[in-house]
Design a protein around this motif. Sequence first.
Motif, PDB file in Angstrom:
ATOM      1  N   MET A  52      45.819  64.198 -45.680  1.00 55.00           N
ATOM      2  CA  MET A  52      45.424  65.133 -46.641  1.00 55.00           C
ATOM      3  C   MET A  52      45.195  66.500 -46.547  1.00 55.00           C
ATOM      4  O   MET A  52      45.732  67.396 -47.411  1.00 55.00           O
ATOM      5  CB  MET A  52      44.315  64.658 -47.706  1.00 55.00           C
ATOM      6  N   ALA A  53      45.028  66.932 -45.264  1.00 47.96           N
ATOM      7  CA  ALA A  53      45.064  68.445 -44.753  1.00 47.96           C
ATOM      8  C   ALA A  53      46.591  68.841 -44.921  1.00 47.96           C
ATOM      9  O   ALA A  53      46.518  69.902 -45.354  1.00 47.96           O
ATOM     10  CB  ALA A  53      44.241  68.492 -43.589  1.00 47.96           C
ATOM     11  N   HIS A  54      47.426  68.087 -44.236  1.00 48.06           N
ATOM     12  CA  HIS A  54      48.820  68.329 -44.540  1.00 48.06           C
ATOM     13  C   HIS A  54      49.216  68.735 -45.763  1.00 48.06           C
ATOM     14  O   HIS A  54      49.941  69.730 -46.095  1.00 48.06           O
ATOM     15  CB  HIS A  54      49.501  67.271 -43.562  1.00 48.06           C
ATOM     16  N   SER A  55      48.846  67.799 -46.554  1.00 50.82           N
ATOM     17  CA  SER A  55      49.422  67.660 -47.982  1.00 50.82           C
ATOM     18  C   SER A  55      48.879  68.744 -48.782  1.00 50.82           C
ATOM     19  O   SER A  55      49.735  69.376 -49.176  1.00 50.82           O
ATOM     20  CB  SER A  55      48.917  66.273 -48.596  1.00 50.82           C
ATOM     21  N   HIS A  56      47.567  69.131 -48.514  1.00 49.45           N
ATOM     22  CA  HIS A  56      47.269  70.203 -49.033  1.00 49.45           C
ATOM     23  C   HIS A  56      47.895  71.759 -48.457  1.00 49.45           C
ATOM     24  O   HIS A  56      47.995  72.578 -49.553  1.00 49.45           O
ATOM     25  CB  HIS A  56      45.648  70.335 -48.834  1.00 49.45           C
ATOM     26  N   GLY A  57      47.816  71.733 -47.363  1.00 50.06           N
ATOM     27  CA  GLY A  57      48.697  72.882 -46.574  1.00 50.06           C
ATOM     28  C   GLY A  57      50.078  73.063 -47.249  1.00 50.06           C
ATOM     29  O   GLY A  57      50.519  74.288 -47.568  1.00 50.06           O
ATOM     30  N   GLN A  58      50.805  71.888 -47.217  1.00 53.40           N
ATOM     31  CA  GLN A  58      52.289  72.143 -48.045  1.00 53.40           C
ATOM     32  C   GLN A  58      52.315  72.391 -49.476  1.00 53.40           C
ATOM     33  O   GLN A  58      53.045  73.214 -50.042  1.00 53.40           O
ATOM     34  CB  GLN A  58      53.053  70.669 -47.649  1.00 53.40           C
ATOM     35  N   ASN A  59      51.377  71.932 -50.032  1.00 56.61           N
ATOM     36  CA  ASN A  59      51.298  72.208 -51.495  1.00 56.61           C
ATOM     37  C   ASN A  59      50.791  73.318 -52.021  1.00 56.61           C
ATOM     38  O   ASN A  59      51.054  74.122 -52.852  1.00 56.61           O
ATOM     39  CB  ASN A  59      50.386  71.213 -52.379  1.00 56.61           C
ATOM     40  N   ASN A  60      49.820  74.042 -51.087  1.00 54.95           N
ATOM     41  CA  ASN A  60      49.038  75.433 -51.413  1.00 54.95           C
ATOM     42  C   ASN A  60      49.317  76.611 -50.688  1.00 54.95           C
ATOM     43  O   ASN A  60      49.003  77.569 -51.052  1.00 54.95           O
ATOM     44  CB  ASN A  60      47.575  74.968 -51.419  1.00 54.95           C
ATOM     45  N   TYR A  66      47.328  76.472 -41.266  1.00 56.00           N
ATOM     46  CA  TYR A  66      46.447  75.921 -39.971  1.00 56.00           C
ATOM     47  C   TYR A  66      45.558  74.819 -40.412  1.00 56.00           C
ATOM     48  O   TYR A  66      45.179  74.814 -41.624  1.00 56.00           O
ATOM     49  CB  TYR A  66      45.516  76.979 -39.252  1.00 56.00           C
ATOM     50  N   ILE A  67      45.361  73.893 -39.678  1.00 49.36           N
ATOM     51  CA  ILE A  67      44.378  72.746 -39.778  1.00 49.36           C
ATOM     52  C   ILE A  67      43.424  73.004 -38.874  1.00 49.36           C
ATOM     53  O   ILE A  67      43.766  72.929 -37.619  1.00 49.36           O
ATOM     54  CB  ILE A  67      45.186  71.189 -39.952  1.00 49.36           C
ATOM     55  N   HIS A 175      40.664  74.916 -34.113  1.00 51.57           N
ATOM     56  CA  HIS A 175      41.970  74.624 -34.479  1.00 51.57           C
ATOM     57  C   HIS A 175      42.630  73.580 -33.954  1.00 51.57           C
ATOM     58  O   HIS A 175      42.582  73.321 -32.667  1.00 51.57           O
ATOM     59  CB  HIS A 175      42.969  75.996 -34.126  1.00 51.57           C
ATOM     60  N   ILE A 176      43.570  72.738 -34.635  1.00 53.89           N
ATOM     61  CA  ILE A 176      44.256  71.556 -33.864  1.00 53.89           C
ATOM     62  C   ILE A 176      45.626  71.661 -34.336  1.00 53.89           C
ATOM     63  O   ILE A 176      46.668  70.982 -33.605  1.00 53.89           O
ATOM     64  CB  ILE A 176      43.395  70.170 -34.476  1.00 53.89           C
ATOM     65  N   ARG A 177      46.003  72.364 -35.427  1.00 53.83           N
ATOM     66  CA  ARG A 177      47.556  72.143 -35.784  1.00 53.83           C
ATOM     67  C   ARG A 177      48.031  73.549 -36.616  1.00 53.83           C
ATOM     68  O   ARG A 177      47.320  74.265 -37.257  1.00 53.83           O
ATOM     69  CB  ARG A 177      47.845  71.097 -36.777  1.00 53.83           C
ATOM     70  N   THR A 178      49.078  73.974 -36.342  1.00 54.76           N
ATOM     71  CA  THR A 178      49.941  75.091 -36.780  1.00 54.76           C
ATOM     72  C   THR A 178      51.126  74.615 -37.579  1.00 54.76           C
ATOM     73  O   THR A 178      51.878  73.703 -36.852  1.00 54.76           O
ATOM     74  CB  THR A 178      50.121  76.218 -35.962  1.00 54.76           C
ATOM     75  N   PHE A 179      51.368  75.107 -38.827  1.00 55.18           N
ATOM     76  CA  PHE A 179      52.743  74.510 -39.603  1.00 55.18           C
ATOM     77  C   PHE A 179      53.293  75.905 -40.136  1.00 55.18           C
ATOM     78  O   PHE A 179      52.722  76.769 -40.735  1.00 55.18           O
ATOM     79  CB  PHE A 179      52.401  73.625 -40.603  1.00 55.18           C
TER      80      PHE A 179
END
Length: 183
Positions: A52-60, A66-67, A175-179
């Motif tokens: 859901m963190a990824h989905s939120h980042g992609q959509n918003n 970053y996550i 921080h754990i991920r950057t996209f």
Amino acid sequence: MRIIGHHTCSSKGNISDIEIQGPFFSEHDEEDSNAHKFLGSGYYFWDNNIGMAHSHGQNNYKRKYYIFEADLNLVEEALLDLAGNRIDMLHFQEIMKKLNEIDPNTESWTLAHFIEFLKSKNIFSYKAIRAIDTSITPRNLLKFVPERKNYINLSPIFIVCLLDNTKDIILSFNHIRTFPPNE
């Protein structure tokens, strides 16, 4: 209750600075539909749900985000648990019912509107709210028994909103991920 929280934000800014200053506050605004928050103003996390963190980042955040992962300590007395505590759910329904009796216009209010109203009257003593989002079709449904339609959702979507950014609630924030990953 200790949980892992996933916080998504725009990939603007220095990761080290965000780890120190974060998470970011989300402001709820009843007048601006772009600023409607599910549980009112606060610091938002997905309860142990990196998907859901990824989905939120992609959509918003136009796929540039970053996550961060946090160790959250949600103390029962300071948590309004609308996802897993039946007493809290019934208590909140009773508050809504009383407000509806006083002012019938409140019947059209959203959950965030009720929460913001209670906070504005200084009668909301919680430091965190936890809720379940049932709008997304569950992926991991398991029937209890074959001859009935009843099932359990093994992948519910829990949202956590912290009203305070304090060290007694947020025990760590990393921080754990950057996209996208190459930037």
